[in-house]
Design a protein around this motif. Structure first.
Motif, PDB file in Angstrom:
ATOM      1  N   HIS A  88       0.906  -1.327  -0.047  1.00  0.00           N
ATOM      2  CA  HIS A  88       0.160   0.175  -0.024  1.00  0.00           C
ATOM      3  C   HIS A  88       1.018   1.423  -0.039  1.00  0.00           C
ATOM      4  CE1 HIS A  88      -3.901  -1.890   0.283  1.00  0.00           C
ATOM      5  NE2 HIS A  88      -3.642  -2.388   1.555  1.00  0.00           N
ATOM      6  N   TRP A  89       1.841   1.221   0.822  1.00  0.00           N
ATOM      7  CA  TRP A  89       2.812   2.328   1.103  1.00  0.00           C
ATOM      8  C   TRP A  89       3.427   2.522  -0.362  1.00  0.00           C
ATOM      9  CZ3 TRP A  89       4.499   5.723   4.838  1.00  0.00           C
ATOM     10  CH2 TRP A  89       5.776   6.446   4.560  1.00  0.00           C
ATOM     11  N   ALA A  92       1.214   4.109  -3.074  1.00  0.00           N
ATOM     12  CA  ALA A  92       0.926   5.313  -2.583  1.00  0.00           C
ATOM     13  C   ALA A  92       2.072   6.252  -2.937  1.00  0.00           C
ATOM     14  CB  ALA A  92       0.419   5.855  -1.190  1.00  0.00           C
ATOM     15  N   ILE A  93       3.158   6.131  -2.429  1.00  0.00           N
ATOM     16  CA  ILE A  93       4.249   7.140  -2.563  1.00  0.00           C
ATOM     17  C   ILE A  93       4.912   6.550  -4.016  1.00  0.00           C
ATOM     18  CG2 ILE A  93       6.758   7.352  -1.653  1.00  0.00           C
ATOM     19  CD1 ILE A  93       4.528   8.083   0.212  1.00  0.00           C
ATOM     20  N   ASP A 125       6.978   4.279  -5.011  1.00  0.00           N
ATOM     21  CA  ASP A 125       8.263   3.889  -4.724  1.00  0.00           C
ATOM     22  C   ASP A 125       8.474   2.272  -5.203  1.00  0.00           C
ATOM     23  OD1 ASP A 125      10.765   3.105  -3.795  1.00  0.00           O
ATOM     24  OD2 ASP A 125      10.456   4.195  -2.040  1.00  0.00           O
ATOM     25  N   THR A 179      11.733   4.809   5.657  1.00  0.00           N
ATOM     26  CA  THR A 179      11.023   5.900   5.900  1.00  0.00           C
ATOM     27  C   THR A 179       9.477   5.655   6.247  1.00  0.00           C
ATOM     28  OG1 THR A 179      10.402   6.437   3.698  1.00  0.00           O
ATOM     29  CG2 THR A 179      12.457   7.676   4.572  1.00  0.00           C
ATOM     30  N   GLN A 225       7.161   5.104  10.898  1.00  0.00           N
ATOM     31  CA  GLN A 225       6.359   5.775  11.902  1.00  0.00           C
ATOM     32  C   GLN A 225       4.855   4.797  11.517  1.00  0.00           C
ATOM     33  OE1 GLN A 225       6.372   9.969  11.876  1.00  0.00           O
ATOM     34  NE2 GLN A 225       5.004   9.982  13.511  1.00  0.00           N
ATOM     35  N   ALA A 226       4.550   4.719  10.375  1.00  0.00           N
ATOM     36  CA  ALA A 226       3.370   3.892  10.008  1.00  0.00           C
ATOM     37  C   ALA A 226       3.152   2.715  10.884  1.00  0.00           C
ATOM     38  CB  ALA A 226       3.622   3.484   8.833  1.00  0.00           C
ATOM     39  N   GLN A 261      14.804  10.571  11.838  1.00  0.00           N
ATOM     40  CA  GLN A 261      14.654   9.147  12.089  1.00  0.00           C
ATOM     41  C   GLN A 261      16.014   8.673  11.835  1.00  0.00           C
ATOM     42  OE1 GLN A 261      11.856   7.836   9.367  1.00  0.00           O
ATOM     43  NE2 GLN A 261      10.036   8.333  10.796  1.00  0.00           N
ATOM     44  N   TYR A 310      18.190   5.006  11.388  1.00  0.00           N
ATOM     45  CA  TYR A 310      17.757   3.387  11.425  1.00  0.00           C
ATOM     46  C   TYR A 310      19.072   2.593  11.875  1.00  0.00           C
ATOM     47  CZ  TYR A 310      14.675   6.225   8.508  1.00  0.00           C
ATOM     48  OH  TYR A 310      13.793   7.031   7.826  1.00  0.00           O
ATOM     49  N   THR A 339      -1.492   8.199   0.509  1.00  0.00           N
ATOM     50  CA  THR A 339      -0.469   8.101   1.297  1.00  0.00           C
ATOM     51  C   THR A 339      -0.725   8.365   2.800  1.00  0.00           C
ATOM     52  OG1 THR A 339      -0.139  10.477   0.850  1.00  0.00           O
ATOM     53  CG2 THR A 339       1.211   9.081  -0.476  1.00  0.00           C
ATOM     54  N   ALA A 355      -2.054   4.770   3.815  1.00  0.00           N
ATOM     55  CA  ALA A 355      -1.166   4.064   3.747  1.00  0.00           C
ATOM     56  C   ALA A 355      -0.187   3.911   5.028  1.00  0.00           C
ATOM     57  CB  ALA A 355      -0.344   3.919   2.454  1.00  0.00           C
ATOM     58  N   SER A 356      -0.333   5.180   5.687  1.00  0.00           N
ATOM     59  CA  SER A 356       0.676   5.437   6.874  1.00  0.00           C
ATOM     60  C   SER A 356      -0.023   5.387   7.887  1.00  0.00           C
ATOM     61  CB  SER A 356       1.383   6.781   6.625  1.00  0.00           C
ATOM     62  OG  SER A 356       0.613   7.702   6.420  1.00  0.00           O
ATOM     63  N   ILE A 416       2.907  14.272   7.495  1.00  0.00           N
ATOM     64  CA  ILE A 416       4.383  14.261   7.689  1.00  0.00           C
ATOM     65  C   ILE A 416       4.880  12.816   7.274  1.00  0.00           C
ATOM     66  CG2 ILE A 416       4.761  13.757  10.203  1.00  0.00           C
ATOM     67  CD1 ILE A 416       6.832  15.875  10.164  1.00  0.00           C
ATOM     68  N   LEU A 417       4.279  11.747   7.542  1.00  0.00           N
ATOM     69  CA  LEU A 417       4.737  10.559   7.458  1.00  0.00           C
ATOM     70  C   LEU A 417       5.008  10.257   5.765  1.00  0.00           C
ATOM     71  CD1 LEU A 417       3.152  10.325  10.122  1.00  0.00           C
ATOM     72  CD2 LEU A 417       3.291   7.898   9.861  1.00  0.00           C
ATOM     73  N   SER A 418       4.145  10.823   5.225  1.00  0.00           N
ATOM     74  CA  SER A 418       4.259  10.688   3.739  1.00  0.00           C
ATOM     75  C   SER A 418       5.419  11.466   3.086  1.00  0.00           C
ATOM     76  CB  SER A 418       2.960  11.162   2.845  1.00  0.00           C
ATOM     77  OG  SER A 418       1.990  10.137   3.744  1.00  0.00           O
ATOM     78  N   ASN A 449       8.166  12.024   4.539  1.00  0.00           N
ATOM     79  CA  ASN A 449       9.160  10.979   4.719  1.00  0.00           C
ATOM     80  C   ASN A 449       9.330  10.187   3.673  1.00  0.00           C
ATOM     81  OD1 ASN A 449      10.866  11.648   6.870  1.00  0.00           O
ATOM     82  ND2 ASN A 449       9.120  10.968   8.496  1.00  0.00           N
ATOM     83  N   GLY A 450       8.290   9.560   3.328  1.00  0.00           N
ATOM     84  CA  GLY A 450       8.134   8.643   2.259  1.00  0.00           C
ATOM     85  C   GLY A 450       8.660   8.982   0.915  1.00  0.00           C
ATOM     86  N   PHE A 451       8.190  10.369   0.537  1.00  0.00           N
ATOM     87  CA  PHE A 451       8.671  10.892  -0.839  1.00  0.00           C
ATOM     88  C   PHE A 451      10.194  11.205  -0.825  1.00  0.00           C
ATOM     89  CE2 PHE A 451       4.090  11.523  -1.503  1.00  0.00           C
ATOM     90  CZ  PHE A 451       4.069  10.937  -2.597  1.00  0.00           C
ATOM     91  N   GLY A 461      12.424   9.373   0.999  1.00  0.00           N
ATOM     92  CA  GLY A 461      13.101   8.247   0.876  1.00  0.00           C
ATOM     93  C   GLY A 461      13.028   7.646  -0.442  1.00  0.00           C
ATOM     94  N   ARG A 462      11.851   7.929  -1.381  1.00  0.00           N
ATOM     95  CA  ARG A 462      11.855   7.448  -2.452  1.00  0.00           C
ATOM     96  C   ARG A 462      12.765   8.214  -3.519  1.00  0.00           C
ATOM     97  NH1 ARG A 462       6.907   8.844  -6.837  1.00  0.00           N
ATOM     98  NH2 ARG A 462       8.260   8.647  -8.639  1.00  0.00           N
ATOM     99  N   THR A 500      16.461   6.891  -3.111  1.00  0.00           N
ATOM    100  CA  THR A 500      16.573   5.786  -3.758  1.00  0.00           C
ATOM    101  C   THR A 500      16.325   5.601  -5.169  1.00  0.00           C
ATOM    102  OG1 THR A 500      14.934   4.687  -2.860  1.00  0.00           O
ATOM    103  CG2 THR A 500      16.854   4.608  -1.639  1.00  0.00           C
ATOM    104  N   VAL A 541      17.235  10.099   8.237  1.00  0.00           N
ATOM    105  CA  VAL A 541      16.403  10.901   7.355  1.00  0.00           C
ATOM    106  C   VAL A 541      16.122  12.132   8.285  1.00  0.00           C
ATOM    107  CG1 VAL A 541      14.265  11.417   6.247  1.00  0.00           C
ATOM    108  CG2 VAL A 541      15.805   9.148   5.569  1.00  0.00           C
TER     109      VAL A 541
END
Lengths: 190, 148
Positions: free
Chosen positions: A39-40, A43-44, A46, A70, A73-74, A123, A125, B34, B37-38, B63-65, B67-69, B71-72, B75, B87
């Motif tokens: 799902h993540w 949506a992103i 990625d 990243t 937190q989810a 964050q 890791y 997003t 999904a979080s 804010i979680l998303s 972070n996700g963008f 990260g994407r 990479t 991050v």
């Protein structure tokens, strides 16, 4: 000195001084799992194969599927019904913080700092998470700033630290999350 | 058999290298999917009526998303074998629905530490209101000769 003689800053700092980082709570609602990763990533947008493609992930430095770092937190979020142990501090209504001791957020509310916005997230890791990892979350208040002038209005920055442990009681990640509790500016009357 | 695409090597990265721009169209679908999904169900991320009642002009990204963008974005550029160590992001202007976020980044430093090729990248994601996110990412890239 009675409570009423203390400044707001002094009362807030008492909470910071008394704050303890809580030990790991119960496991999060779900272990790290592939459907949530899918799902993540959808949506992103990625498409990194280490998150979604078993055959390619096996060739990576991880040797198999891992969760996007990243996404950390989810895994601890409470979801729609607020289930799970780790509804983040910034999402709690003052009444949920505790009945006997209203807590710093209630103090801020009383003083007119009624709006909240997330400002920083850091964050770290220790390792990438894998499907099946069972996480437990702990942490607590770390700092509250004095009153600051910001573009949104005057407010106080509140920093919480969160630590994530795995099923072997190893720390897998740490997070600092800062929010601003502020007095919204009056809208200009026209 | 499928083969994992190569990962940018530490040795091929130079301080000052710029990451190609990534443009994210902030459709309501992006904002809502997003957030969900979080597992963030705060109404300001999916309900425009309530978001407007609370003073926002529209729903906005959580804010979680963000972070996700980030990260994407990292990479997408490095390839699959980069390992993110940290991050750190600061949020500014909200990512409202129907805006566009343009992500840019630059290699800030690189250093061999304990036999690892550590790289620090600074990124920003800007929308029409200003900087939505600024951040610093620490990661490890493979070195030449190291497998894979």
């Amino acid at each position: 000195m009675s409570k009423s003689d203390q400044s707001l800053d002094e009362r807030l700092q008492e909470y910071v001084n008394a704050a303890v980082q809580s030990p790991p709570g119960p496991p999060t609602r779900d272990p790290v799992n592939r459907p949530m990763i899918h799902h993540w990533c959808d949506a992103i947008g990625d498409t990194n194969p280490i998150y979604i493609d078993e055959e390619l992930a096996a060739q990576s430095v991880h040797g198999g599927i891992v969760a996007p770092p990243t996404m950390l937190q989810a895994w601890g979020m409470g979801g729609l019904r607020g289930r799970g142990p780790s509804l983040p501090e910034h999402a709690r209504a003052p009444a949920q913080v505790g009945d006997r001791d209203p807590g710093p957020v209630a103090l801020l509310h009383e003083a007119g700092f009624t709006s909240v916005v997330a400002t920083d997230c850091e964050q770290e890791y220790k390792r990438y998470l894998r499907p099946g990892d069972v996480l437990r979350v702990g942490g607590g208040l770390e700092a509250i700033s004095g009153e600051k002038e910001t573009a949104l209005g005057n407010g106080h920055f509140v920093t919480n630290k969160t630590t994530y442990w795995d099923q072997h009681d190893e720390v897998v990640a740490e997070m600092r999350f800062r929010v601003l509790w502020f007095k919204p500016r009056q809208r200009g009357g026209e | 058999m499928k083969t994992l695409l190569p990962t940018r090597s530490f040795d091929d990265v130079n301080v000052g290298d710029e990451l190609p721009e990534l443009v994210i169209e902030l459709t309501p679908t992006v904002i809502v999917s997003t957030a969900i999904a979080s597992r963030d169900y705060q109404d300001v991320h999916h309900d425009r009526d309530l978001a407007q009642k609370k003073g926002s002009k529209d729903i906005f990204m959580n804010i979680l998303s963000s972070n996700g963008f980030v990260g994407r974005y990292i990479t997408d550029w490095t390839g699959p074998n980069a390992v993110l160590r940290s991050v750190k992001i600061r949020l500014g202007a909200p990512n409202y629905s129907y805006d566009t976020m343009r992500m840019t980044g630059v290699v800030e430093s690189k250093e061999m530490v304990d036999g690892e090729g550590r790289v620090e990248i600074k990124i920003r994601g800007a929308n029409q209101l200003g900087d939505h996110v600024k951040g610093t990412i620490d990661l490890v890239l493979p070195t030449d000769g190291a497998a894979p």
